[in-house]
Design a protein around this motif. Structure first.
Motif, PDB file in Angstrom:
ATOM      1  N   UNK A 149      15.286  -6.741 -21.488  1.00 52.96           N
ATOM      2  CA  UNK A 149      15.911  -7.957 -20.955  1.00 52.96           C
ATOM      3  C   UNK A 149      15.026  -8.698 -19.951  1.00 52.96           C
ATOM      4  N   UNK A 150      13.815  -8.167 -19.691  1.00 49.57           N
ATOM      5  CA  UNK A 150      12.885  -8.835 -18.776  1.00 49.57           C
ATOM      6  C   UNK A 150      12.928  -8.296 -17.362  1.00 49.57           C
ATOM      7  N   UNK A 151      13.937  -7.501 -17.027  1.00 52.95           N
ATOM      8  CA  UNK A 151      13.955  -6.872 -15.700  1.00 52.95           C
ATOM      9  C   UNK A 151      12.895  -5.768 -15.672  1.00 52.95           C
ATOM     10  N   UNK A 152      12.583  -5.298 -14.492  1.00 50.04           N
ATOM     11  CA  UNK A 152      11.501  -4.318 -14.369  1.00 50.04           C
ATOM     12  C   UNK A 152      12.055  -2.902 -14.303  1.00 50.04           C
ATOM     13  N   UNK A 153      11.552  -2.076 -15.204  1.00 52.83           N
ATOM     14  CA  UNK A 153      11.984  -0.688 -15.329  1.00 52.83           C
ATOM     15  C   UNK A 153      11.178   0.225 -14.397  1.00 52.83           C
ATOM     16  N   UNK A 154       9.850   0.013 -14.359  1.00 48.38           N
ATOM     17  CA  UNK A 154       8.956   0.959 -13.684  1.00 48.38           C
ATOM     18  C   UNK A 154       7.765   0.226 -13.090  1.00 48.38           C
ATOM     19  N   UNK A 155       7.400   0.622 -11.868  1.00 46.53           N
ATOM     20  CA  UNK A 155       6.134   0.198 -11.251  1.00 46.53           C
ATOM     21  C   UNK A 155       5.287   1.450 -11.093  1.00 46.53           C
ATOM     22  N   UNK A 156       4.011   1.351 -11.457  1.00 45.60           N
ATOM     23  CA  UNK A 156       3.082   2.470 -11.275  1.00 45.60           C
ATOM     24  C   UNK A 156       1.971   2.018 -10.339  1.00 45.60           C
ATOM     25  N   UNK A 157       1.731   2.791  -9.312  1.00 44.01           N
ATOM     26  CA  UNK A 157       0.610   2.565  -8.406  1.00 44.01           C
ATOM     27  C   UNK A 157      -0.421   3.646  -8.677  1.00 44.01           C
ATOM     28  N   UNK A 158      -1.629   3.228  -9.069  1.00 41.01           N
ATOM     29  CA  UNK A 158      -2.711   4.160  -9.392  1.00 41.01           C
ATOM     30  C   UNK A 158      -3.750   4.157  -8.275  1.00 41.01           C
ATOM     31  N   UNK A 159      -4.234   5.315  -7.961  1.00 37.26           N
ATOM     32  CA  UNK A 159      -5.313   5.489  -6.999  1.00 37.26           C
ATOM     33  C   UNK A 159      -6.420   6.291  -7.670  1.00 37.26           C
ATOM     34  N   UNK A 160      -7.633   6.169  -7.144  1.00 37.19           N
ATOM     35  CA  UNK A 160      -8.746   6.980  -7.635  1.00 37.19           C
ATOM     36  C   UNK A 160      -8.460   8.452  -7.329  1.00 37.19           C
ATOM     37  N   UNK A 161      -9.000   9.367  -8.152  1.00 37.07           N
ATOM     38  CA  UNK A 161      -8.722  10.793  -7.940  1.00 37.07           C
ATOM     39  C   UNK A 161      -9.070  11.295  -6.535  1.00 37.07           C
ATOM     40  N   UNK A 162     -10.090  10.731  -5.910  1.00 37.21           N
ATOM     41  CA  UNK A 162     -10.477  11.226  -4.578  1.00 37.21           C
ATOM     42  C   UNK A 162      -9.546  10.722  -3.468  1.00 37.21           C
ATOM     43  N   UNK A 163      -8.663   9.773  -3.783  1.00 38.09           N
ATOM     44  CA  UNK A 163      -7.728   9.245  -2.790  1.00 38.09           C
ATOM     45  C   UNK A 163      -6.477  10.125  -2.769  1.00 38.09           C
ATOM     46  N   UNK A 164      -6.204  10.719  -1.628  1.00 43.36           N
ATOM     47  CA  UNK A 164      -5.003  11.554  -1.497  1.00 43.36           C
ATOM     48  C   UNK A 164      -3.768  10.654  -1.472  1.00 43.36           C
ATOM     49  N   UNK A 165      -2.715  11.127  -2.111  1.00 42.55           N
ATOM     50  CA  UNK A 165      -1.442  10.394  -2.102  1.00 42.55           C
ATOM     51  C   UNK A 165      -0.738  10.732  -0.787  1.00 42.55           C
ATOM     52  N   UNK A 166      -0.557   9.717   0.040  1.00 39.59           N
ATOM     53  CA  UNK A 166       0.079   9.918   1.348  1.00 39.59           C
ATOM     54  C   UNK A 166       1.229   8.925   1.487  1.00 39.59           C
ATOM     55  N   UNK A 167       1.863   8.938   2.643  1.00 38.85           N
ATOM     56  CA  UNK A 167       3.005   8.065   2.898  1.00 38.85           C
ATOM     57  C   UNK A 167       2.640   6.593   2.705  1.00 38.85           C
TER      58      UNK A 167
END
Length: 148
Positions: free
Chosen positions: A81-99
């Motif tokens: 219907x055009x609404x947004x189901x999912x957003x993905x934020x990608x980082x390089x492997x060396x970037x730790x996922x933090x707050x």
């Protein structure tokens, strides 16, 4: 490029002027292969091959305006219907996922109102489902498969 925590996919590569490019099936063009792009391309194929999302509902690297600032999201998956189901934020492997990574995708979601969020550096993946009424998100083991 580094081995990631995704299934193995067959990518198309091109070498030009000593720079390696990878074919993006969503943008339908070759893009310079950087570590974050390597993660983004794996994630796109993960959504298509493992989660059965149609290519036609996936959008990559588009600009959005948040508080008068131009930002670019990595991957968005639309509902039919055009609404947004999912957003993905990608980082390089060396970037730790933090707050701050979660804060970034949450800011994007203020403008986009996606039901699901995914944050990945290719090695670690985090999935959340939004609860807009309670103004919070709940962590999930994985995002749901596409349902028609």
């Amino acid at each position: 490029m580094q081995q990631l925590n995704f299934p193995t996919y067959s990518f198309r590569f091109k070498n030009s002027e000593n720079k390696v490019s990878i074919f993006d099936a969503i943008r339908k063009k070759f893009v310079i292969l950087q570590p974050e792009e390597w993660v983004r391309q794996h994630c796109v194929w993960y959504l298509i091959e493992e989660k059965n999302y149609p290519k036609s509902l996936i959008n990559v690297e588009k600009e959005l305006i948040i508080n008068d600032l131009k930002k670019r999201y990595d991957i968005v998956v639309f509902n039919p219907d055009g609404s947004i189901h999912l957003i993905v934020e990608c980082k390089a492997p060396k970037i730790a996922i933090k707050q701050n990574t979660f804060d970034q995708v949450a800011r994007y979601n203020l403008a986009l109102n996606a039901t699901y969020l995914m944050v990945t550096n290719g090695l670690n993946h985090y999935y959340c489902q939004m609860d807009f009424d309670a103004e919070k998100y709940q962590f999930l083991k994985e995002i749901p498969n596409y349902k028609k």
